[in-house]
Design a protein around this motif. Sequence first.
Motif, mmCIF file in Angstrom:
data_model
loop_
_atom_site.group_PDB
_atom_site.id
_atom_site.type_symbol
_atom_site.label_atom_id
_atom_site.label_comp_id
_atom_site.label_asym_id
_atom_site.label_seq_id
_atom_site.Cartn_x
_atom_site.Cartn_y
_atom_site.Cartn_z
ATOM 1 N N ALA A 243 8.285 32.473 0.631
ATOM 2 C CA ALA A 243 9.154 33.211 1.557
ATOM 3 C C ALA A 243 8.999 34.714 1.352
ATOM 4 O O ALA A 243 8.933 35.487 2.320
ATOM 5 N N ALA B 169 14.959 40.608 4.485
ATOM 6 C CA ALA B 169 15.009 39.192 4.831
ATOM 7 C C ALA B 169 14.248 38.353 3.810
ATOM 8 O O ALA B 169 14.673 37.240 3.463
ATOM 9 N N ALA C 266 15.877 35.385 1.740
ATOM 10 C CA ALA C 266 15.362 34.022 1.837
ATOM 11 C C ALA C 266 14.998 33.478 0.462
ATOM 12 O O ALA C 266 15.252 32.299 0.162
ATOM 13 N N SER C 267 14.419 34.325 -0.383
ATOM 14 C CA SER C 267 14.076 33.882 -1.744
ATOM 15 C C SER C 267 15.332 33.542 -2.533
ATOM 16 O O SER C 267 15.377 32.526 -3.234
ATOM 17 N N TRP D 211 18.156 32.571 -1.338
ATOM 18 C CA TRP D 211 18.731 31.351 -0.774
ATOM 19 C C TRP D 211 18.001 30.100 -1.265
ATOM 20 O O TRP D 211 18.613 29.093 -1.617
ATOM 21 N N ARG D 212 16.678 30.168 -1.321
ATOM 22 C CA ARG D 212 15.893 29.012 -1.750
ATOM 23 C C ARG D 212 16.009 28.753 -3.248
ATOM 24 O O ARG D 212 15.751 27.639 -3.706
#
Length: 419
Positions: A65, A349, A353-354, A356-357
Amino acid sequence: MGTTAASWRTYPKELWIAVLGIGIALSPTNTKIAGAAWLLLCMAGLVAFFRAPSATDDRASASKAWLIACALAAALAVIVALIWPDRPDTLHAEFRLLLAAVATHQLVRHLPGAERWRALTLPVVALACVAAFGVIASGHDRHSVPSNPIPWAVATSLLLCIVLPFMLDRAVPARHRVVYGVCIVAGLGGILTSQSRGAYGIMVWTCWLLVTSWRSHHRQVSASRIGMAGLLCAAIVAVAVSSPVDPLRLRKGWHETVQAVNEGNYSSSMGARMYLWRLGWQSFQESPWIGIGGRERLKRIKSAGLDLPLDQRARFQEVRNVGHVHNQYLHAAMDGGLIGLASTLTVLAGLGASAWRLRRVDPVASRQMQGVLFMHATAGLSNVNMAHNFYAIMLSLSVAVILIGAGARAGGPEPAPVA
């Protein structure tokens, strides 16, 4: 820290990690050392590229990501450079992030256990916080640091975002927490001593992390504890503002803001920012799709106030001394319109995203990435940190340390599967 020595004895062939660690530990003291550490990371990723790929795990999804975001940000920046081919040097930051992101993704897929990587890199990140304090404490003033004091302080805050969540991890032995706590205090002291107001957001992040950590351990936080913490923070700010020497430059910033609003005098740090923010917004409104380009930006900044009578030109002297608008988002929008702004937001972003993952793979690594995201986003409101190569290098290294070190932790619960 106790496992570090064992890691050296067990895996002596990983000398490059030791050299990288030395570079990270000394990065606040010299920009060339930081650049050498970044180069070593990229070279290690190149070597890993020619090795047989290992099984893809959850942390590879987070690194992917980040890689995609950096690639997209670089592509958008190239489009702006093709539209306005007057400032090709502005691509340096995006491509430094991209090259390090490629290397990080390769190392995540090929390096062995994350636990071993953390044992070798987290202590040197903590030492870098101490080195940062040593640099600013031994210098004559805030400008004695090896880079501009603002991106230097924000880069130090990125290191703190790595160490803070780790120190609060319940799996870390108490004696190690004390050592890391001392390093954190040193890093915070270095940032405050630098008087870089754009990096003060790390204090907000630290308080938020402490409160949420207490809540996760005790399920809830009483209103009285929150009130006491708020009063303590308010007392610290009040002492700093009322002190005759104004150690954090808070009173000075307020005075400069009032002077700019009431008298139209922009020849100060905050005054120049207020004028430049307005200039950036007006220029973006003129050409919202592609901006006005770097050359026109410099022309407008350098000519600020020159159309006024001689006795009024001095009010814009500080404005004419800078080359950007002291806001990462307005700067990108002014130079490249929505395309340039999209490039800047894409980096945010990617960090989001990182984070979140990583939330179920490794909650500690997720909080580390959240801290980097918070500091990168908020510090960009008052300065164009990406205009400095040192900052892009430190952002790359910080993200790499987090992503490569993400994974199951000894003594912690098994990570939940990611959908």
